[in-house]
Scaffold this active site. Sequence first.
Site, PDB file in Angstrom:
ATOM      1  N   LYS A 263       0.875  -1.175   0.000  1.00 57.61           N
ATOM      2  CA  LYS A 263       0.000   0.000   0.000  1.00 57.61           C
ATOM      3  C   LYS A 263       0.912   1.225   0.000  1.00 57.61           C
ATOM      4  O   LYS A 263       1.422   1.625   1.033  1.00 57.61           O
ATOM      5  CB  LYS A 263      -0.888  -0.025   1.261  1.00 57.61           C
ATOM      6  CG  LYS A 263      -2.229   0.661   1.121  1.00 57.61           C
ATOM      7  CD  LYS A 263      -2.169   2.130   0.774  1.00 57.61           C
ATOM      8  CE  LYS A 263      -1.779   3.011   1.939  1.00 57.61           C
ATOM      9  NZ  LYS A 263      -1.494   4.403   1.510  1.00 57.61           N
TER      10      LYS A 263
ATOM     11  N   GLU B 199       9.685   1.436  10.828  1.00 55.76           N
ATOM     12  CA  GLU B 199      10.753   2.392  10.515  1.00 55.76           C
ATOM     13  C   GLU B 199      10.111   3.774  10.561  1.00 55.76           C
ATOM     14  O   GLU B 199       9.322   4.128   9.685  1.00 55.76           O
ATOM     15  CB  GLU B 199      11.350   2.089   9.147  1.00 55.76           C
ATOM     16  CG  GLU B 199      12.007   0.712   9.113  1.00 55.76           C
ATOM     17  CD  GLU B 199      12.854   0.441   7.889  1.00 55.76           C
ATOM     18  OE1 GLU B 199      12.663   1.120   6.873  1.00 55.76           O
ATOM     19  OE2 GLU B 199      13.692  -0.465   7.952  1.00 55.76           O
TER      20      GLU B 199
ATOM     21  N   CYS C 261      14.098  10.651   6.374  1.00 56.72           N
ATOM     22  CA  CYS C 261      14.033  10.225   7.776  1.00 56.72           C
ATOM     23  C   CYS C 261      15.388  10.350   8.455  1.00 56.72           C
ATOM     24  O   CYS C 261      15.474  10.610   9.640  1.00 56.72           O
ATOM     25  CB  CYS C 261      13.520   8.799   7.881  1.00 56.72           C
ATOM     26  SG  CYS C 261      14.513   7.629   6.954  1.00 56.72           S
TER      27      CYS C 261
ATOM     28  N   GLU D 276      10.108  16.414  14.450  1.00 58.90           N
ATOM     29  CA  GLU D 276      10.549  16.181  13.076  1.00 58.90           C
ATOM     30  C   GLU D 276       9.816  17.157  12.153  1.00 58.90           C
ATOM     31  O   GLU D 276       8.587  17.169  12.114  1.00 58.90           O
ATOM     32  CB  GLU D 276      10.220  14.741  12.675  1.00 58.90           C
ATOM     33  CG  GLU D 276      10.724  14.397  11.300  1.00 58.90           C
ATOM     34  CD  GLU D 276      10.361  12.986  10.874  1.00 58.90           C
ATOM     35  OE1 GLU D 276       9.201  12.583  11.076  1.00 58.90           O
ATOM     36  OE2 GLU D 276      11.242  12.293  10.336  1.00 58.90           O
TER      37      GLU D 276
HETATM   38  P1  NAD Z   1       2.619   8.625   7.184  1.00 57.23           P
HETATM   39  O1  NAD Z   1       2.804   7.912   8.471  1.00 57.23           O
HETATM   40  O2  NAD Z   1       1.657   9.728   7.108  1.00 57.23           O
HETATM   41  O3  NAD Z   1       2.189   7.603   6.039  1.00 57.23           O
HETATM   42  C1  NAD Z   1       2.960   6.448   5.741  1.00 57.23           C
HETATM   43  C2  NAD Z   1       2.041   5.407   5.129  1.00 57.23           C
HETATM   44  O4  NAD Z   1       1.108   4.968   6.109  1.00 57.23           O
HETATM   45  C3  NAD Z   1       1.222   5.900   3.945  1.00 57.23           C
HETATM   46  O5  NAD Z   1       1.148   4.880   2.972  1.00 57.23           O
HETATM   47  C4  NAD Z   1      -0.143   6.142   4.573  1.00 57.23           C
HETATM   48  O6  NAD Z   1      -1.192   6.031   3.641  1.00 57.23           O
HETATM   49  C5  NAD Z   1      -0.202   5.010   5.578  1.00 57.23           C
HETATM   50  N1  NAD Z   1      -1.148   5.208   6.694  1.00 57.23           N
HETATM   51  C6  NAD Z   1      -1.536   6.362   7.275  1.00 57.23           C
HETATM   52  N2  NAD Z   1      -2.409   6.122   8.269  1.00 57.23           N
HETATM   53  C7  NAD Z   1      -2.568   4.776   8.322  1.00 57.23           C
HETATM   54  C8  NAD Z   1      -3.346   3.907   9.149  1.00 57.23           C
HETATM   55  N3  NAD Z   1      -4.140   4.380  10.106  1.00 57.23           N
HETATM   56  N4  NAD Z   1      -3.261   2.577   8.939  1.00 57.23           N
HETATM   57  C9  NAD Z   1      -2.454   2.076   7.977  1.00 57.23           C
HETATM   58  N5  NAD Z   1      -1.717   2.853   7.160  1.00 57.23           N
HETATM   59  C10 NAD Z   1      -1.754   4.188   7.340  1.00 57.23           C
HETATM   60  O7  NAD Z   1       4.091   9.080   6.750  1.00 57.23           O
HETATM   61  P2  NAD Z   1       4.479   9.994   5.518  1.00 57.23           P
HETATM   62  O8  NAD Z   1       4.069  11.398   5.816  1.00 57.23           O
HETATM   63  O9  NAD Z   1       4.022   9.334   4.265  1.00 57.23           O
HETATM   64  O10 NAD Z   1       6.081   9.872   5.542  1.00 57.23           O
HETATM   65  C11 NAD Z   1       6.907  10.689   6.300  1.00 57.23           C
HETATM   66  C12 NAD Z   1       7.358   9.971   7.561  1.00 57.23           C
HETATM   67  O11 NAD Z   1       8.008   8.751   7.237  1.00 57.23           O
HETATM   68  C13 NAD Z   1       8.359  10.778   8.354  1.00 57.23           C
HETATM   69  O12 NAD Z   1       8.035  10.718   9.714  1.00 57.23           O
HETATM   70  C14 NAD Z   1       9.682  10.044   8.104  1.00 57.23           C
HETATM   71  O13 NAD Z   1      10.653  10.193   9.090  1.00 57.23           O
HETATM   72  C15 NAD Z   1       9.209   8.640   8.000  1.00 57.23           C
HETATM   73  N6  NAD Z   1      10.210   7.832   7.311  1.00 57.23           N
HETATM   74  C16 NAD Z   1      10.935   6.929   8.040  1.00 57.23           C
HETATM   75  C17 NAD Z   1      11.922   6.163   7.408  1.00 57.23           C
HETATM   76  C18 NAD Z   1      12.737   5.157   8.183  1.00 57.23           C
HETATM   77  O14 NAD Z   1      13.323   4.299   7.562  1.00 57.23           O
HETATM   78  N7  NAD Z   1      12.793   5.241   9.492  1.00 57.23           N
HETATM   79  C19 NAD Z   1      12.144   6.325   6.038  1.00 57.23           C
HETATM   80  C20 NAD Z   1      11.383   7.265   5.345  1.00 57.23           C
HETATM   81  C21 NAD Z   1      10.407   8.010   5.984  1.00 57.23           C
END
Ligand code: NAD
Length: 493
Positions: free
Chosen positions: A177, A252, A286, A385
Amino acid sequence: MRVRPVRHFIGNEFVEAQSGRTFPTLNPATNEVITEVAEGDPADVDRAVQAAWKAFHEGPWPRMRAEERARYLRRVGELILKHAEEIGFLEVLDTGMPIAQAGGSQIPRAAENFFFFAEMVPRIQGATYPKDGEFLNYTVRRPVGVAGIITPWNTPFMLETWKVAPCLAAGCTCVLKPAEWSPLSAAKLAEIIQEADLPPGVFNVVQGFGEIAGAALVAHPQVSVISFTGETRTGVEILRSAAPTLKRCSMELGGKNPTLVFADADLDRALDAAVFMGYSLNGERCTSGSRLLVERRIYETFLERFVARVQALRVGDPFDPATEVGPLIHPDHWQRVRGYVDLARAEGATVLVGGSRPESLPRGNYLQPTLIVDVQPEMRVAQEEIFGPVVVVMPFEGEEEALRIANGVRYGLAAYLWTQDVQRAHRIAQALEAGMVWVNSHNVRDLRTPFGGMKHSGMGREGGVFSFEFYCEHQTIHVALGGHTIPRMGMRI
Ligand code: NAD
């Protein structure tokens, strides 16, 4: 280039949402609609999970010879390289990531994810535990089943392949997804998997919103594990929703990563790395070095050089190869990042560079690379962040204060340490509360090593054999070699 409407990919076929609903994906450089995307709901998720379930329980994927599975993965890697230009185009169009960074590192790395895990397939090992000549006990690793993979929008193609490659290498099948703000490159990955002729149902994609499609995947009883990358807050929500079906989760999550620059460092290299880790990928990274901590003795001179470099960053069209910082992903995200600039001022910090839209770029989600000083470690801009081209800079006096500031946040993903004193390097590296520490380097990955964060930056590790800890079950088999004593019951007849 016209971009086709994006559909789900289920059982090796591209299909519309069962509801017929779609949503638009926007070009961050203009906020014009690129194309329409199938909007997944629980019915679509169920259909994809059934395809993955059938592929796992009845199909050849988990049962085929290791070398054959590895061959498929290598083919996917080769096709990624063959289509690199188109993938790069879609990624830049969808996310605003500068083309030089997409083509230069993100797409080759995505291919490498498949080549690397192809090599790992024959290395999925168990262990033996012979006991007193009476038993041979051993373990085998078995693929865990159907995996749900949920990814963010910041480096979508690289992160999706980072999870899909080990998942498939382990013999699992999956439903991906992707993030709703960056659906295009996952659809291209599906085309590549189709071209590589993987058995139907091994890899499936359901597009759509997190709270609907993502949540349905997390709750689905036939999904065994969830590999998630995204915000810490979402991770907590997913852990909660995964509990009733007892899913193993790999998390992650976010970061607020410190770069520590000591006076004895190679300051030219430290400067290059600090600028790169602060502003590459538009700061939507991230592992970005979003907190720059500089030893007080060199603070003023280092800051002066840092300011000059940040002011000279080229912001603009992400398709221009000379662009270093592109537009942020979405107007909502622009507002959020921009909100931190106001917050910084309200908290008493000084916005030394940037902080607003570049005058020459009236459209799209452009933000000037931003540098904030006069920051106290407990301020929200130093704790939260921001996930944009914004770096906060703080001075420190000696190792103790450096560590206190560096560790004084709830996150613990990555840290960067600059010093030429070898003893200090090891001492500080091991005292840093971060899952990964780079000493005298920017973020250079070694795919064999565990990737992941401490504290609120994550749970579990992926990479190398650590990925197989997640995507496999250990099964222990105890084999009696002879006539050891078995307690006898029910003998008083
Ligand atoms: P997000 O948490 O908003 O969304 C990530 C994914 O989760 C999307 O596909 C979203 O549709 C899905 N999602 C949202 N709510 C959900 C729910 N209730 N149930 C299931 N799925 C759900 O994150 P974002 O804004 O897309 O990405 C940015 C974040 O990702 C930042 O915090 C960044 O640090 C983190 N990130 C971490 C790493 C790592 O390896 N640690 C790498 C890249 C990004």
